[in-house]
Scaffold this motif. Sequence first.
Motif, PDB file in Angstrom:
ATOM      1  N   ARG A   4       0.864  -1.182   0.000  1.00 59.60           N
ATOM      2  CA  ARG A   4       0.000   0.000   0.000  1.00 59.60           C
ATOM      3  C   ARG A   4       0.897   1.226   0.000  1.00 59.60           C
ATOM      4  NH1 ARG A   4      -5.166   2.005  -0.797  1.00 59.60           N
ATOM      5  NH2 ARG A   4      -5.433   3.846   0.458  1.00 59.60           N
ATOM      6  N   ILE A   5       0.644   2.119  -0.964  1.00 58.64           N
ATOM      7  CA  ILE A   5       1.425   3.348  -1.086  1.00 58.64           C
ATOM      8  C   ILE A   5       0.475   4.521  -0.881  1.00 58.64           C
ATOM      9  CG2 ILE A   5       2.926   4.718  -2.570  1.00 58.64           C
ATOM     10  CD1 ILE A   5       3.435   2.013  -4.112  1.00 58.64           C
ATOM     11  N   ASN A   6       0.677   5.257   0.196  1.00 56.73           N
ATOM     12  CA  ASN A   6      -0.141   6.443   0.468  1.00 56.73           C
ATOM     13  C   ASN A   6       0.647   7.680   0.073  1.00 56.73           C
ATOM     14  OD1 ASN A   6      -1.696   4.440   1.741  1.00 56.73           O
ATOM     15  ND2 ASN A   6      -2.534   5.970   3.124  1.00 56.73           N
ATOM     16  N   VAL A   7       0.062   8.460  -0.817  1.00 59.40           N
ATOM     17  CA  VAL A   7       0.723   9.672  -1.299  1.00 59.40           C
ATOM     18  C   VAL A   7      -0.061  10.933  -0.957  1.00 59.40           C
ATOM     19  CG1 VAL A   7       2.004   8.508  -3.145  1.00 59.40           C
ATOM     20  CG2 VAL A   7      -0.289   9.408  -3.604  1.00 59.40           C
ATOM     21  N   ILE A  13       4.722   4.005   2.944  1.00 55.17           N
ATOM     22  CA  ILE A  13       4.609   2.765   2.183  1.00 55.17           C
ATOM     23  C   ILE A  13       4.504   1.625   3.188  1.00 55.17           C
ATOM     24  CG2 ILE A  13       5.735   1.234   0.521  1.00 55.17           C
ATOM     25  CD1 ILE A  13       7.279   3.807  -0.431  1.00 55.17           C
ATOM     26  N   TYR A  32       6.964   6.944  -5.002  1.00 54.83           N
ATOM     27  CA  TYR A  32       5.840   7.885  -4.953  1.00 54.83           C
ATOM     28  C   TYR A  32       5.525   8.436  -6.339  1.00 54.83           C
ATOM     29  CZ  TYR A  32       6.456   7.829   0.122  1.00 54.83           C
ATOM     30  OH  TYR A  32       6.547   7.451   1.438  1.00 54.83           O
ATOM     31  N   ALA A  35       3.734   5.824  -8.283  1.00 54.55           N
ATOM     32  CA  ALA A  35       2.373   5.639  -7.763  1.00 54.55           C
ATOM     33  C   ALA A  35       1.438   6.720  -8.291  1.00 54.55           C
ATOM     34  CB  ALA A  35       2.390   5.664  -6.234  1.00 54.55           C
ATOM     35  N   THR A  92      -2.883   2.161  -4.072  1.00 54.54           N
ATOM     36  CA  THR A  92      -2.533   3.535  -3.720  1.00 54.54           C
ATOM     37  C   THR A  92      -3.783   4.300  -3.332  1.00 54.54           C
ATOM     38  OG1 THR A  92      -2.810   4.522  -5.912  1.00 54.54           O
ATOM     39  CG2 THR A  92      -0.678   3.515  -5.443  1.00 54.54           C
ATOM     40  N   ASP A  93      -3.596   5.327  -2.528  1.00 54.57           N
ATOM     41  CA  ASP A  93      -4.740   6.152  -2.174  1.00 54.57           C
ATOM     42  C   ASP A  93      -5.135   7.086  -3.313  1.00 54.57           C
ATOM     43  OD1 ASP A  93      -2.444   7.655  -1.776  1.00 54.57           O
ATOM     44  OD2 ASP A  93      -3.079   8.492   0.138  1.00 54.57           O
TER      45      ASP A  93
END
Length: 160
Positions: A4-7, A13, A32, A35, A92-93
């Motif tokens: 899961r990659i939150n940007v 991460i 990032y 993503a 990803t968000d």
Amino acid sequence: MSVRINVIGTPFIEVSNEKIHFPLKKAEALVYYLAVEGVSNREKLAGLLWGSKDELSADNNLRNALYLLRRSFPQDLIISDRRVVFLKGAETDIDDIDKLRNPSVPIAAEQSYELLKGFDIPESSEFGEWLVVARTRVADRIVENLRMRVSACYESEDDD
């Protein structure tokens, strides 16, 4: 293994629900960027993160960063060939932004934050320039989805 990659908001991460950290900030920036942007050519990535270096050094640094990332992530998450690099199978968000238009989906607090809040690569003006443009683009996308949400709320009131 899930990734899961939150940007949006303060970036992070997670691999299998555990936050991971990288010894190289530019390697993290590379994740990032991919993503947010998706498929990118190697030349662009090398210039984005190592634009002040000569082409050979920038290419070597990119290759080393990709090697480090491959060792940190599940197999086949970082896909690259001689021309392009992309992520495969990461959540990803960024993908969640379009859910904002649906009034029945609760709005997460982090949706109101800026892209990559507090994250920058000071020695890379190219990354900084991209970040300004990407922040504007993501903010515009969030606003547009919120407008659709408000319109849908008004339309559902009219139906009642």
